[in-house]
Motif scaffolding. Sequence first.
Motif, PDB file in Angstrom:
ATOM      1  N   PRO A   1       0.982  -1.143   0.003  1.00 39.87           N
ATOM      2  CA  PRO A   1      -0.042   0.063   0.144  1.00 39.87           C
ATOM      3  C   PRO A   1       1.007   1.373  -0.081  1.00 39.87           C
ATOM      4  O   PRO A   1       0.603   2.154  -0.836  1.00 39.87           O
ATOM      5  N   THR A   2       2.056   1.260   0.759  1.00 38.93           N
ATOM      6  CA  THR A   2       2.780   2.295   0.809  1.00 38.93           C
ATOM      7  C   THR A   2       3.805   2.077  -0.246  1.00 38.93           C
ATOM      8  O   THR A   2       4.341   1.207  -0.687  1.00 38.93           O
ATOM      9  N   LYS A   3       3.948   3.413  -1.100  1.00 41.15           N
ATOM     10  CA  LYS A   3       4.843   3.423  -2.302  1.00 41.15           C
ATOM     11  C   LYS A   3       6.349   3.524  -2.048  1.00 41.15           C
ATOM     12  O   LYS A   3       6.668   4.111  -1.215  1.00 41.15           O
ATOM     13  N   ILE A   4       7.054   2.201  -2.440  1.00 38.40           N
ATOM     14  CA  ILE A   4       8.430   2.232  -2.619  1.00 38.40           C
ATOM     15  C   ILE A   4       8.739   2.641  -3.916  1.00 38.40           C
ATOM     16  O   ILE A   4       8.562   1.855  -4.876  1.00 38.40           O
ATOM     17  N   HIS A   5       9.708   3.546  -3.920  1.00 36.83           N
ATOM     18  CA  HIS A   5       9.859   4.227  -5.374  1.00 36.83           C
ATOM     19  C   HIS A   5      11.025   3.444  -6.237  1.00 36.83           C
ATOM     20  O   HIS A   5      10.486   3.200  -7.514  1.00 36.83           O
ATOM     21  N   LEU A   6      11.829   2.883  -5.480  1.00 35.61           N
ATOM     22  CA  LEU A   6      12.933   2.246  -6.381  1.00 35.61           C
ATOM     23  C   LEU A   6      13.471   1.016  -5.533  1.00 35.61           C
ATOM     24  O   LEU A   6      13.773   1.088  -4.239  1.00 35.61           O
ATOM     25  N   THR A   7      13.351   0.064  -6.128  1.00 36.15           N
ATOM     26  CA  THR A   7      13.905  -1.189  -5.406  1.00 36.15           C
ATOM     27  C   THR A   7      15.078  -1.964  -6.183  1.00 36.15           C
ATOM     28  O   THR A   7      15.028  -1.794  -7.508  1.00 36.15           O
ATOM     29  N   LEU A   8      16.245  -2.109  -5.701  1.00 36.57           N
ATOM     30  CA  LEU A   8      17.649  -2.577  -6.236  1.00 36.57           C
ATOM     31  C   LEU A   8      17.676  -4.037  -5.819  1.00 36.57           C
ATOM     32  O   LEU A   8      17.694  -4.624  -4.607  1.00 36.57           O
ATOM     33  N   SER A   9      17.937  -4.806  -6.940  1.00 35.74           N
ATOM     34  CA  SER A   9      18.100  -6.345  -6.732  1.00 35.74           C
ATOM     35  C   SER A   9      19.242  -6.960  -7.656  1.00 35.74           C
ATOM     36  O   SER A   9      19.837  -6.205  -8.315  1.00 35.74           O
ATOM     37  N   GLY A  10      19.473  -8.195  -7.467  1.00 33.06           N
ATOM     38  CA  GLY A  10      20.331  -8.766  -8.099  1.00 33.06           C
ATOM     39  C   GLY A  10      20.081 -10.184  -8.377  1.00 33.06           C
ATOM     40  O   GLY A  10      19.090 -10.553  -9.231  1.00 33.06           O
ATOM     41  N   HIS A  11      20.687 -11.154  -7.989  1.00 32.82           N
ATOM     42  CA  HIS A  11      20.574 -12.431  -8.055  1.00 32.82           C
ATOM     43  C   HIS A  11      20.367 -13.576  -9.332  1.00 32.82           C
ATOM     44  O   HIS A  11      20.908 -14.479  -9.225  1.00 32.82           O
ATOM     45  N   THR A  12      19.964 -12.870 -10.223  1.00 31.52           N
ATOM     46  CA  THR A  12      19.813 -13.633 -11.668  1.00 31.52           C
ATOM     47  C   THR A  12      21.121 -13.867 -12.399  1.00 31.52           C
ATOM     48  O   THR A  12      21.230 -14.994 -13.128  1.00 31.52           O
TER      49      THR A  12
ATOM     50  N   ALA B   1      12.827  -2.058 -14.634  1.00 33.97           N
ATOM     51  CA  ALA B   1      11.233  -2.478 -14.830  1.00 33.97           C
ATOM     52  C   ALA B   1      10.514  -1.648 -13.926  1.00 33.97           C
ATOM     53  O   ALA B   1      10.949  -0.973 -12.886  1.00 33.97           O
ATOM     54  N   SER B   2       9.173  -1.132 -14.521  1.00 32.43           N
ATOM     55  CA  SER B   2       8.389  -0.350 -13.506  1.00 32.43           C
ATOM     56  C   SER B   2       6.886  -0.649 -13.689  1.00 32.43           C
ATOM     57  O   SER B   2       6.450  -1.270 -14.703  1.00 32.43           O
ATOM     58  N   LYS B   3       6.314  -0.347 -12.673  1.00 32.78           N
ATOM     59  CA  LYS B   3       4.804  -0.430 -12.394  1.00 32.78           C
ATOM     60  C   LYS B   3       4.223   0.318 -11.694  1.00 32.78           C
ATOM     61  O   LYS B   3       4.830   0.722 -10.418  1.00 32.78           O
ATOM     62  N   ASN B   4       3.277   0.989 -12.183  1.00 34.48           N
ATOM     63  CA  ASN B   4       2.567   2.219 -11.438  1.00 34.48           C
ATOM     64  C   ASN B   4       3.570   3.367 -10.527  1.00 34.48           C
ATOM     65  O   ASN B   4       3.694   3.486  -9.390  1.00 34.48           O
ATOM     66  N   GLY B   5       4.463   3.588 -11.417  1.00 44.62           N
ATOM     67  CA  GLY B   5       5.492   4.423 -10.896  1.00 44.62           C
ATOM     68  C   GLY B   5       6.445   4.049  -9.905  1.00 44.62           C
ATOM     69  O   GLY B   5       7.161   4.670  -9.089  1.00 44.62           O
ATOM     70  N   ARG B   6       6.792   2.644  -9.729  1.00 47.88           N
ATOM     71  CA  ARG B   6       7.562   1.924  -8.633  1.00 47.88           C
ATOM     72  C   ARG B   6       8.525   1.275  -9.511  1.00 47.88           C
ATOM     73  O   ARG B   6       8.095   0.524 -10.419  1.00 47.88           O
ATOM     74  N   TYR B   7       9.846   1.536  -9.360  1.00 45.35           N
ATOM     75  CA  TYR B   7      10.971   1.076 -10.276  1.00 45.35           C
ATOM     76  C   TYR B   7      11.675  -0.084  -9.503  1.00 45.35           C
ATOM     77  O   TYR B   7      11.739  -0.277  -8.302  1.00 45.35           O
ATOM     78  N   LEU B   8      12.135  -1.057 -10.613  1.00 47.04           N
ATOM     79  CA  LEU B   8      13.241  -2.121 -10.133  1.00 47.04           C
ATOM     80  C   LEU B   8      14.234  -2.093 -11.083  1.00 47.04           C
ATOM     81  O   LEU B   8      14.099  -2.063 -12.291  1.00 47.04           O
ATOM     82  N   ASN B   9      15.278  -2.180 -10.402  1.00 44.42           N
ATOM     83  CA  ASN B   9      16.768  -2.388 -11.322  1.00 44.42           C
ATOM     84  C   ASN B   9      17.342  -3.559 -10.807  1.00 44.42           C
ATOM     85  O   ASN B   9      17.549  -3.932  -9.533  1.00 44.42           O
ATOM     86  N   ILE B  10      17.486  -4.685 -11.655  1.00 45.35           N
ATOM     87  CA  ILE B  10      18.250  -5.893 -11.520  1.00 45.35           C
ATOM     88  C   ILE B  10      19.521  -5.812 -12.055  1.00 45.35           C
ATOM     89  O   ILE B  10      19.976  -5.639 -13.114  1.00 45.35           O
ATOM     90  N   ASN B  11      20.758  -5.647 -11.204  1.00 40.49           N
ATOM     91  CA  ASN B  11      21.782  -5.924 -11.528  1.00 40.49           C
ATOM     92  C   ASN B  11      22.363  -7.225 -12.089  1.00 40.49           C
ATOM     93  O   ASN B  11      22.031  -8.193 -11.356  1.00 40.49           O
ATOM     94  N   ARG B  12      23.251  -7.059 -12.966  1.00 35.45           N
ATOM     95  CA  ARG B  12      23.570  -8.531 -13.500  1.00 35.45           C
ATOM     96  C   ARG B  12      24.713  -9.176 -12.693  1.00 35.45           C
ATOM     97  O   ARG B  12      25.040 -10.345 -13.359  1.00 35.45           O
ATOM     98  N   GLY B  13      25.104  -8.656 -11.660  1.00 32.15           N
ATOM     99  CA  GLY B  13      26.263  -9.141 -10.998  1.00 32.15           C
ATOM    100  C   GLY B  13      27.230  -8.888 -11.399  1.00 32.15           C
ATOM    101  O   GLY B  13      27.967  -8.506 -12.400  1.00 32.15           O
ATOM    102  N   PHE B  14      28.540  -8.632 -10.288  1.00 35.18           N
ATOM    103  CA  PHE B  14      29.577  -8.245 -10.126  1.00 35.18           C
ATOM    104  C   PHE B  14      30.734  -9.476 -10.412  1.00 35.18           C
ATOM    105  O   PHE B  14      31.834  -9.579 -11.150  1.00 35.18           O
ATOM    106  N   GLY B  15      30.450 -10.634  -9.786  1.00 35.53           N
ATOM    107  CA  GLY B  15      31.096 -12.005  -9.879  1.00 35.53           C
ATOM    108  C   GLY B  15      30.226 -13.004 -10.936  1.00 35.53           C
ATOM    109  O   GLY B  15      29.665 -12.663 -11.733  1.00 35.53           O
ATOM    110  N   PHE B  16      30.676 -14.265 -10.397  1.00 40.47           N
ATOM    111  CA  PHE B  16      30.257 -15.270 -11.440  1.00 40.47           C
ATOM    112  C   PHE B  16      30.120 -16.529 -10.275  1.00 40.47           C
ATOM    113  O   PHE B  16      30.937 -16.654  -9.219  1.00 40.47           O
TER     114      PHE B  16
END
Length: 396
Positions: free
Chosen positions: A319-330, A358-373
């Motif tokens: 319900p409360t808007k989180i403007h930007l989410t930063l993720s990785g993992h993939t 990616a974005s949805k209803n003004g909420r953004y997600l960034n997925i970092n491709r990773g620094f390592g392997f």
Amino acid sequence: MKRKTNFLPFVVIAILFFLINSYVLSGIHTLSTHPNITPAFWTFIVLITAALAYAMQRMRDNGMDIFFKIATHAFLVLFVAELVFILMLLPADVYRLFAGKPRNGYWVEFAAFLFILTILIFIYGIIKGKYAYRVIKHTLFFDDLPQSFDGFTITQISDVHAGSFQNPKAVQRGIDLIKAQQSDLFVFTGDLVNNKAEEIKPWISYFSQIKAPFGQFSILGNHDYGDYIKWENESEKSANLQQLKKYHQELGFRLLLDEHITLHKGAEQITLAGVENWGIGFGQRGDLNKAMINVQSNDFKILLSHDPTHWDEEVKKLPTKIHLTLSGHTHGMQFGIEALGIKWSPVKYRYAHWAGIASKNGRYLNINRGFGFLGFSGRIGIWPEITVIELKRSSE
């Protein structure tokens, strides 16, 4: 009663493997009929398969040592190259079968060229590609970004997997590239190690060089909990996690564990929150509600959450808007194509969105491709990433 082993799957795999290699050999025979080709080919296939089997058997005692890595990667590269060869040759063979024509030697030569090219590409990915760091920049606009934070920059890396590193000079180049961005804030979004806290110890002097005016913050990823190896007891596993948390401190990273902090510029502020790992199929430890305790609904909020499925399942629905989410993992599966307008990786069949914004209803997600392997000791087409995000206030 002793449980019987079902050998049928192994028999099926063995038959398929034999048929694949027999077909490849038939293509080689089109190019040359030398009598030594057949015994040499099968000797090579048997040796590389035996090496793989032996590496898998001894892994219980020796772990993923250098022999394991060489054997598994040699088998992987050969098998993928053979599949490429077959995919090129098979359609032409089907056509000639119905047309009653002999096999086209030029087409076999082209398939053989792609076979060799595939091997060379994999060798590049293993030797150079896994350290071919690149900076990807995004500018995101928000109507409610506090004026003081207009132009605020964030550098993000993810998935270091320190236990996989073997080249200090190459890693230092990556660190220097991070430092060169001179961002206001640095964040690390999980998976510092593969399994054990001790993996990061040789690299503390490298990553501790990273500094930012508004601080360095981090979270845990699914690999950081030690879930994927066997421990003597739960106490040993728990001690490993506690030690890893101490190493975050030595790195100069403030580890956010289902909590938030506020970043101030003058009289204005934004909220930075971080949760423990929460992901479909990879453990759901994080408590987003706990991390948001006492955060006001009109605050500008940034969330660090390792697994992007958290954004799909909880964050964007909150319900409360989180403007930007930063993720990785993939990791972008460390293999794919991102060129000439094409963006593809096999990981897309597991994650609808697997890299970038990616974005949805003004909420953004960034997925970092990773620094390592991890797993595959290389990267092909999906290079290690340093993300720089600039926050901008939308023009009124």
